[in-house]
Design a protein around this motif. Structure first.
Motif, PDB file in Angstrom:
ATOM      1  N   THR A   1      25.678  45.163   8.101  1.00  0.00           N
ATOM      2  CA  THR A   1      25.940  45.361   6.581  1.00  0.00           C
ATOM      3  C   THR A   1      27.023  44.658   6.291  1.00  0.00           C
ATOM      4  O   THR A   1      27.382  44.026   5.232  1.00  0.00           O
TER       5      THR A   1
ATOM      6  N   SER B   1      33.774  34.947   1.048  1.00  0.00           N
ATOM      7  CA  SER B   1      32.434  34.642   1.627  1.00  0.00           C
ATOM      8  C   SER B   1      31.518  35.854   1.010  1.00  0.00           C
ATOM      9  O   SER B   1      30.477  36.068   1.364  1.00  0.00           O
ATOM     10  N   ILE B   2      32.426  36.836   0.376  1.00  0.00           N
ATOM     11  CA  ILE B   2      31.341  37.928  -0.381  1.00  0.00           C
ATOM     12  C   ILE B   2      31.681  37.818  -1.936  1.00  0.00           C
ATOM     13  O   ILE B   2      32.773  38.263  -2.541  1.00  0.00           O
TER      14      ILE B   2
ATOM     15  N   SER C   1      27.303  41.770 -12.241  1.00  0.00           N
ATOM     16  CA  SER C   1      27.650  40.631 -11.110  1.00  0.00           C
ATOM     17  C   SER C   1      26.600  40.982 -10.080  1.00  0.00           C
ATOM     18  O   SER C   1      26.215  40.025  -9.337  1.00  0.00           O
ATOM     19  N   MET C   2      26.090  42.017  -9.862  1.00  0.00           N
ATOM     20  CA  MET C   2      25.056  42.239  -8.863  1.00  0.00           C
ATOM     21  C   MET C   2      23.745  41.873  -9.205  1.00  0.00           C
ATOM     22  O   MET C   2      22.847  41.715  -8.426  1.00  0.00           O
TER      23      MET C   2
ATOM     24  N   PRO D   1      21.377  36.767  -3.401  1.00  0.00           N
ATOM     25  CA  PRO D   1      22.507  35.730  -3.551  1.00  0.00           C
ATOM     26  C   PRO D   1      23.906  36.343  -4.017  1.00  0.00           C
ATOM     27  O   PRO D   1      24.934  36.123  -3.429  1.00  0.00           O
ATOM     28  N   PRO D   2      23.863  36.867  -5.229  1.00  0.00           N
ATOM     29  CA  PRO D   2      25.242  37.537  -5.548  1.00  0.00           C
ATOM     30  C   PRO D   2      25.462  38.776  -4.816  1.00  0.00           C
ATOM     31  O   PRO D   2      26.799  39.300  -4.982  1.00  0.00           O
ATOM     32  N   ASN D   3      24.770  39.298  -3.848  1.00  0.00           N
ATOM     33  CA  ASN D   3      25.202  40.362  -3.181  1.00  0.00           C
ATOM     34  C   ASN D   3      25.173  40.157  -1.652  1.00  0.00           C
ATOM     35  O   ASN D   3      25.037  41.023  -0.808  1.00  0.00           O
ATOM     36  N   ILE D   4      25.226  38.955  -1.247  1.00  0.00           N
ATOM     37  CA  ILE D   4      25.427  38.520   0.145  1.00  0.00           C
ATOM     38  C   ILE D   4      26.765  38.630   0.781  1.00  0.00           C
ATOM     39  O   ILE D   4      27.866  38.841   0.103  1.00  0.00           O
ATOM     40  N   ASN D   5      26.652  38.869   2.129  1.00  0.00           N
ATOM     41  CA  ASN D   5      27.742  38.827   2.827  1.00  0.00           C
ATOM     42  C   ASN D   5      28.318  37.554   3.366  1.00  0.00           C
ATOM     43  O   ASN D   5      27.174  36.661   3.570  1.00  0.00           O
ATOM     44  N   ASP D   6      29.064  37.258   4.163  1.00  0.00           N
ATOM     45  CA  ASP D   6      29.313  36.237   5.141  1.00  0.00           C
ATOM     46  C   ASP D   6      28.247  35.764   6.166  1.00  0.00           C
ATOM     47  O   ASP D   6      28.124  34.666   6.478  1.00  0.00           O
TER      48      ASP D   6
ATOM     49  N   CYS E   1      23.287  38.303   4.905  1.00  0.00           N
ATOM     50  CA  CYS E   1      22.732  39.418   4.650  1.00  0.00           C
ATOM     51  C   CYS E   1      23.289  40.136   3.585  1.00  0.00           C
ATOM     52  O   CYS E   1      24.297  40.050   3.083  1.00  0.00           O
ATOM     53  N   ALA E   2      22.743  41.291   3.182  1.00  0.00           N
ATOM     54  CA  ALA E   2      23.321  41.992   2.140  1.00  0.00           C
ATOM     55  C   ALA E   2      24.749  42.837   2.257  1.00  0.00           C
ATOM     56  O   ALA E   2      24.630  43.334   3.535  1.00  0.00           O
ATOM     57  N   PHE E   3      25.573  42.673   1.491  1.00  0.00           N
ATOM     58  CA  PHE E   3      26.961  43.188   1.595  1.00  0.00           C
ATOM     59  C   PHE E   3      26.659  44.714   1.463  1.00  0.00           C
ATOM     60  O   PHE E   3      25.886  45.202   0.378  1.00  0.00           O
TER      61      PHE E   3
END
Lengths: 175, 175
Positions: A4, A38-39, B44-45, B64-69, B72-74
């Motif tokens: 995550t 990136s986030i 934002s989320m 998309p607005p909750n993605i990490n590098d 996948c989901a942050f």
């Protein structure tokens, strides 16, 4: 398969090129820049580096983008900032020692103790009883290790945090 | 003085004017709109209502607005969404029964179990052993009560969540 908070770690710089503290300070700012780039949510939070040395990492967030309807800090922003500070502490120590790992948060316990009415920071340190030496020994021998980190958002009074997070982070070697 | 997820509750609608389920559905959408309008990070989320009835509240967030590098989901988005779903479940039941309260999260335990590679939702229900009746009895007699809520982000396999959150929420009467 837990991933995550994985962030790609750039190749660590050779330790012989720079004094240790310079590497740490530079890497910390590099890491914050990388996280913001990136986030998207970290960018929305306006995450910034506050301070860093071998024992702590402190990151901060201004109140306006992290506000709730009451005018104090949104709980999601507090827990996100604390988690990122803990993740960053582990990531930076891995880089400093030349390890290329995926780092992810596996579990956390969060206490919300007081409202936060202004810009706030989270400071991460190893939890009581946790040891970098034990962590790196396991990482070297098994390729994977876990470590407990304690994060806190300071409150208005010095000894009373506004929020705390105890988290277990896991590192897996990529090399 | 704990107030990290306080959201102002508009006056509940008289229960005699609408069938119960209509009130619940309408209030849930109203609440999501209110959250998006008053908490910048929830906007934002791109927080959205998924479904709601008397036993659960499910909210979702596009990836998309909750993605990490890693794509996948942050983790911060996962824990924020789970916390908001739990908070919303309590808030909606209070509104449905005509209580005007401040609701805040006091403590949570979070497990990150698998990466999330697509839009995700969090479903909140009362924790095993928690009871609305006990909660409202305490709230009526003491003006303040707490309740345990269990939230989960479903994973790719039906019985294996990608993340879970167990949280204690506190409600304090304002009226």
């Amino acid at each position: 398969m837990i991933a995550t908070l994985n962030l790609a770690a750039p190749r660590p710089r050779p330790a012989t090129l720079h004094p240790r503290m310079s590497i740490a300070a530079s890497s910390a700012q590099d890491l914050i820049t990388f996280i913001r780039d990136s986030i998207p949510l970290a960018h929305s939070m306006d995450l910034r580096l506050h301070s860093h040395d071998e024992e702590h990492l402190a990151v901060l967030a201004p109140l306006p983008p992290n506000i709730n309807d009451k005018g104090c800090a949104f709980g999601g922003s507090l827990v996100s900032l604390m988690t990122l500070s803990g993740w960053g502490l582990v990531e930076l120590e891995l880089r400093r020692r030349g390890f290329d790992c995926d780092v992810f948060v596996a579990e956390s316990n969060v206490h919300y103790l007081a409202p936060v009415w202004e810009d706030f920071l989270s400071e991460a340190r190893l939890a009581h009883g946790a040891s970098w030496e034990a962590f790196f020994h396991t990482l070297r021998t098994r390729g994977r290790a876990r470590i407990e980190v304690a994060c806190r958002v300071p409150g208005e009074q010095p000894d009373k945090p506004a929020a705390t997070l105890s988290a277990r982070f896991v590192a897996k070697r990529r090399d």
